[in-house]
Write an enzyme that holds these catalytic residues in place. Sequence first.
Site, PDB file in Angstrom:
ATOM      1  N   GLY A  46      27.524   6.515 -29.196  1.00 19.58           N
ATOM      2  CA  GLY A  46      26.324   6.434 -28.383  1.00 19.58           C
ATOM      3  C   GLY A  46      26.352   7.230 -27.101  1.00 19.58           C
ATOM      4  O   GLY A  46      25.316   7.616 -26.580  1.00 19.58           O
ATOM      5  N   ASP A 105      25.949  -4.030 -22.209  1.00 16.20           N
ATOM      6  CA  ASP A 105      25.225  -5.223 -22.659  1.00 16.20           C
ATOM      7  C   ASP A 105      26.092  -6.459 -22.394  1.00 16.20           C
ATOM      8  O   ASP A 105      26.079  -7.000 -21.305  1.00 16.20           O
ATOM      9  CB  ASP A 105      24.877  -5.068 -24.136  1.00 16.20           C
ATOM     10  CG  ASP A 105      23.893  -6.101 -24.653  1.00 16.20           C
ATOM     11  OD1 ASP A 105      23.477  -6.996 -23.886  1.00 16.20           O
ATOM     12  OD2 ASP A 105      23.532  -6.037 -25.848  1.00 16.20           O
ATOM     13  N   LYS A 133      22.008  -3.805 -19.106  1.00 16.38           N
ATOM     14  CA  LYS A 133      21.245  -4.955 -19.593  1.00 16.38           C
ATOM     15  C   LYS A 133      21.975  -6.232 -19.179  1.00 16.38           C
ATOM     16  O   LYS A 133      22.642  -6.890 -19.983  1.00 16.38           O
ATOM     17  CB  LYS A 133      21.089  -4.882 -21.110  1.00 16.38           C
ATOM     18  CG  LYS A 133      20.073  -5.841 -21.641  1.00 16.38           C
ATOM     19  CD  LYS A 133      19.837  -5.885 -23.146  1.00 16.38           C
ATOM     20  CE  LYS A 133      20.290  -4.822 -24.029  1.00 16.38           C
ATOM     21  NZ  LYS A 133      20.035  -5.106 -25.464  1.00 16.38           N
ATOM     22  N   PHE A 154      15.792  -4.837 -27.695  1.00 20.06           N
ATOM     23  CA  PHE A 154      16.642  -4.087 -28.609  1.00 20.06           C
ATOM     24  C   PHE A 154      16.157  -2.648 -28.574  1.00 20.06           C
ATOM     25  O   PHE A 154      15.068  -2.345 -29.027  1.00 20.06           O
ATOM     26  CB  PHE A 154      16.609  -4.652 -30.026  1.00 20.06           C
ATOM     27  CG  PHE A 154      17.608  -3.969 -30.918  1.00 20.06           C
ATOM     28  CD1 PHE A 154      18.955  -4.192 -30.748  1.00 20.06           C
ATOM     29  CD2 PHE A 154      17.197  -3.074 -31.874  1.00 20.06           C
ATOM     30  CE1 PHE A 154      19.895  -3.544 -31.534  1.00 20.06           C
ATOM     31  CE2 PHE A 154      18.122  -2.418 -32.673  1.00 20.06           C
ATOM     32  CZ  PHE A 154      19.476  -2.651 -32.505  1.00 20.06           C
ATOM     33  N   ASP A 161      21.569   3.274 -31.313  1.00 18.47           N
ATOM     34  CA  ASP A 161      21.181   3.256 -32.729  1.00 18.47           C
ATOM     35  C   ASP A 161      20.877   1.856 -33.244  1.00 18.47           C
ATOM     36  O   ASP A 161      21.204   0.854 -32.619  1.00 18.47           O
ATOM     37  CB  ASP A 161      22.311   3.829 -33.574  1.00 18.47           C
ATOM     38  CG  ASP A 161      23.471   2.849 -33.733  1.00 18.47           C
ATOM     39  OD1 ASP A 161      23.755   2.427 -34.871  1.00 18.47           O
ATOM     40  OD2 ASP A 161      24.098   2.481 -32.722  1.00 18.47           O
TER      41      ASP A 161
END
Length: 185
Positions: A46, A105, A133, A154, A161
């Site tokens: 990512g 996250d 987040k 999301f 992805d």
Amino acid sequence: MNLDKAIEKVLVSADEINEICKRLGKQITEDYKDSDNLILLGLLNGCIPFMSDLMRYVDLPVQLEFMDVSSYKGGISSSGDIKILMDINTSVVDRDILICEDIVDTGKTLNVVAKLLLHRGAKSVEVVTLLDKPEGRVIPFEPKYIGVTIPKYFVVGYGLDFNELYRNLPYVGVLKEHYYMKDEE
């Protein structure tokens, strides 16, 4: 299929991402101006778009390295089981490490990687992330450099992805729920 049709809304546009990279690159350049041993460490896969764009605005000599660390098993939430699939190829002893991440996250993966690098003798370990987040945190973790804080959506695009798809969108968008809920049933 047109990828844009899977997106409920654009959360961070391509222009906003470029401005974030400029701002963070300038700050990193200032903060590490006295470092002669900075490693920009990308966590695959990512990180690739963000790291590629960010490093163009870091006006310092940096060494690029990568690790492939996984805590997702194709779903929409972290499994919590951290696996190092590909390790860094360089010694980190007495090096400044800046982990480049697309999103922070839960904080679990970055916590494990940061502790591992410090255990291996890194001089410092910090994190730069495009997206933060904090509502997703399960452990306390605060990146030093944050592009933008987002709600608990999301998101896909710009490296992020769902089942290895949508990484190539030039922006970050909220994936329409029916695209990922069918896989969770």
